[in-house]
Write a protein that holds these residues in place. Structure first.
Motif, PDB file in Angstrom:
ATOM      1  N   LYS A   3       0.842  -1.195   0.000  1.00  0.00           N
ATOM      2  CA  LYS A   3       0.000   0.000   0.000  1.00  0.00           C
ATOM      3  C   LYS A   3       0.877   1.245   0.000  1.00  0.00           C
ATOM      4  N   VAL A   4       0.471   2.215  -0.790  1.00  0.00           N
ATOM      5  CA  VAL A   4       1.218   3.451  -0.915  1.00  0.00           C
ATOM      6  C   VAL A   4       0.302   4.622  -0.607  1.00  0.00           C
ATOM      7  N   ASN A   5       0.763   5.513   0.242  1.00  0.00           N
ATOM      8  CA  ASN A   5       0.018   6.725   0.513  1.00  0.00           C
ATOM      9  C   ASN A   5       0.508   7.789  -0.467  1.00  0.00           C
ATOM     10  N   VAL A   6      -0.267   8.013  -1.495  1.00  0.00           N
ATOM     11  CA  VAL A   6       0.118   8.948  -2.550  1.00  0.00           C
ATOM     12  C   VAL A   6       0.222  10.363  -2.006  1.00  0.00           C
ATOM     13  N   ASP A   7      -0.585  10.699  -1.035  1.00  0.00           N
ATOM     14  CA  ASP A   7      -0.528  12.045  -0.460  1.00  0.00           C
ATOM     15  C   ASP A   7       0.841  12.327   0.152  1.00  0.00           C
ATOM     16  N   ASP A   8       1.449  11.326   0.786  1.00  0.00           N
ATOM     17  CA  ASP A   8       2.791  11.507   1.339  1.00  0.00           C
ATOM     18  C   ASP A   8       3.811  11.750   0.228  1.00  0.00           C
ATOM     19  N   MET A   9       3.688  11.012  -0.849  1.00  0.00           N
ATOM     20  CA  MET A   9       4.607  11.170  -1.970  1.00  0.00           C
ATOM     21  C   MET A   9       4.345  12.478  -2.706  1.00  0.00           C
ATOM     22  N   PHE A  10       3.124  12.965  -2.626  1.00  0.00           N
ATOM     23  CA  PHE A  10       2.699  14.125  -3.392  1.00  0.00           C
ATOM     24  C   PHE A  10       3.004  15.443  -2.684  1.00  0.00           C
ATOM     25  N   SER A  11       3.392  15.391  -1.417  1.00  0.00           N
ATOM     26  CA  SER A  11       3.571  16.621  -0.646  1.00  0.00           C
ATOM     27  C   SER A  11       4.550  17.563  -1.341  1.00  0.00           C
ATOM     28  N   GLY A  12       4.106  18.790  -1.506  1.00  0.00           N
ATOM     29  CA  GLY A  12       4.942  19.807  -2.124  1.00  0.00           C
ATOM     30  C   GLY A  12       4.894  19.825  -3.640  1.00  0.00           C
ATOM     31  N   LYS A  13       4.213  18.892  -4.234  1.00  0.00           N
ATOM     32  CA  LYS A  13       4.111  18.825  -5.696  1.00  0.00           C
ATOM     33  C   LYS A  13       2.773  19.381  -6.138  1.00  0.00           C
ATOM     34  N   ARG A  14       2.757  19.928  -7.326  1.00  0.00           N
ATOM     35  CA  ARG A  14       1.523  20.497  -7.849  1.00  0.00           C
ATOM     36  C   ARG A  14       0.800  19.537  -8.772  1.00  0.00           C
ATOM     37  N   SER A  15       1.507  18.605  -9.341  1.00  0.00           N
ATOM     38  CA  SER A  15       0.913  17.776 -10.382  1.00  0.00           C
ATOM     39  C   SER A  15       1.029  16.289 -10.041  1.00  0.00           C
ATOM     40  N   ARG A  16      -0.095  15.649  -9.863  1.00  0.00           N
ATOM     41  CA  ARG A  16      -0.089  14.197  -9.665  1.00  0.00           C
ATOM     42  C   ARG A  16       0.365  13.508 -10.950  1.00  0.00           C
ATOM     43  N   TYR A  17       0.069  14.134 -12.072  1.00  0.00           N
ATOM     44  CA  TYR A  17       0.496  13.597 -13.368  1.00  0.00           C
ATOM     45  C   TYR A  17       2.014  13.480 -13.404  1.00  0.00           C
ATOM     46  N   PHE A  53      11.170   6.766  -4.703  1.00  0.00           N
ATOM     47  CA  PHE A  53      10.647   8.125  -4.558  1.00  0.00           C
ATOM     48  C   PHE A  53      10.242   8.406  -3.109  1.00  0.00           C
ATOM     49  N   LYS A  54       9.683   7.412  -2.432  1.00  0.00           N
ATOM     50  CA  LYS A  54       9.314   7.596  -1.029  1.00  0.00           C
ATOM     51  C   LYS A  54      10.541   7.838  -0.161  1.00  0.00           C
ATOM     52  N   GLU A  55      11.654   7.195  -0.515  1.00  0.00           N
ATOM     53  CA  GLU A  55      12.898   7.341   0.245  1.00  0.00           C
ATOM     54  C   GLU A  55      13.711   8.552  -0.218  1.00  0.00           C
ATOM     55  N   HIS A  56      13.143   9.339  -1.124  1.00  0.00           N
ATOM     56  CA  HIS A  56      13.764  10.563  -1.646  1.00  0.00           C
ATOM     57  C   HIS A  56      15.093  10.309  -2.357  1.00  0.00           C
ATOM     58  N   LYS A  57      15.224   9.145  -2.976  1.00  0.00           N
ATOM     59  CA  LYS A  57      16.404   8.863  -3.782  1.00  0.00           C
ATOM     60  C   LYS A  57      16.334   9.630  -5.105  1.00  0.00           C
ATOM     61  N   PHE A  58      15.118   9.984  -5.499  1.00  0.00           N
ATOM     62  CA  PHE A  58      14.886  10.768  -6.707  1.00  0.00           C
ATOM     63  C   PHE A  58      13.923  11.885  -6.361  1.00  0.00           C
ATOM     64  N   ASN A  59      14.022  12.971  -7.110  1.00  0.00           N
ATOM     65  CA  ASN A  59      13.134  14.095  -6.893  1.00  0.00           C
ATOM     66  C   ASN A  59      12.515  14.490  -8.223  1.00  0.00           C
ATOM     67  N   ILE A  60      11.312  15.000  -8.173  1.00  0.00           N
ATOM     68  CA  ILE A  60      10.601  15.414  -9.379  1.00  0.00           C
ATOM     69  C   ILE A  60      10.750  16.933  -9.500  1.00  0.00           C
ATOM     70  N   LEU A  61      11.327  17.360 -10.595  1.00  0.00           N
ATOM     71  CA  LEU A  61      11.465  18.784 -10.845  1.00  0.00           C
ATOM     72  C   LEU A  61      10.293  19.245 -11.686  1.00  0.00           C
ATOM     73  N   GLU A  62       9.625  20.264 -11.194  1.00  0.00           N
ATOM     74  CA  GLU A  62       8.492  20.822 -11.898  1.00  0.00           C
ATOM     75  C   GLU A  62       8.823  22.247 -12.318  1.00  0.00           C
ATOM     76  N   PRO A  63       8.412  22.639 -13.512  1.00  0.00           N
ATOM     77  CA  PRO A  63       8.691  24.011 -13.960  1.00  0.00           C
ATOM     78  C   PRO A  63       7.930  25.029 -13.116  1.00  0.00           C
ATOM     79  N   GLU A  64       8.510  26.190 -12.970  1.00  0.00           N
ATOM     80  CA  GLU A  64       7.857  27.266 -12.237  1.00  0.00           C
ATOM     81  C   GLU A  64       6.769  27.865 -13.126  1.00  0.00           C
TER      82      GLU A  64
END
Length: 68
Positions: A3-17, A53-64
């Motif tokens: 089970k994965v809590n997407v909200d935890d992974m999504f914190s600080g991100k604007r796009s679930r996509y 991604f949960k362990e923050h080994k990778f980060n998602i960069l989103e454009p400003e």
């Protein structure tokens, strides 16, 4: 079941996509690495990618946004 809590992974991100695309791309990289190295794993590449991604080994960069 994994089970994965997407909200935890999504914190600080604007796009679930963006999160979905990033996990899918990383899972493809993992699957390709396993195939090249002839590794057989019981773990599914998508679950491994999610864990990375949960362990923050990778980060998602989103454009400003220019509107902000």
């Amino acid at each position: 079941m994994h089970k994965v809590n997407v909200d935890d992974m999504f914190s600080g991100k604007r796009s679930r996509y963006a999160l979905v695309i990033a996990v899918a791309k990383r899972a493809r990289e993992i699957a390709d690495d396993f195939q090249e190295q002839h590794i057989v794993s019981a773990d599914k590449p998508v679950l491994l990618a999610i864990d990375e991604f949960k362990e923050h080994k990778f980060n998602i960069l989103e454009p400003e946004d220019e509107d902000e």
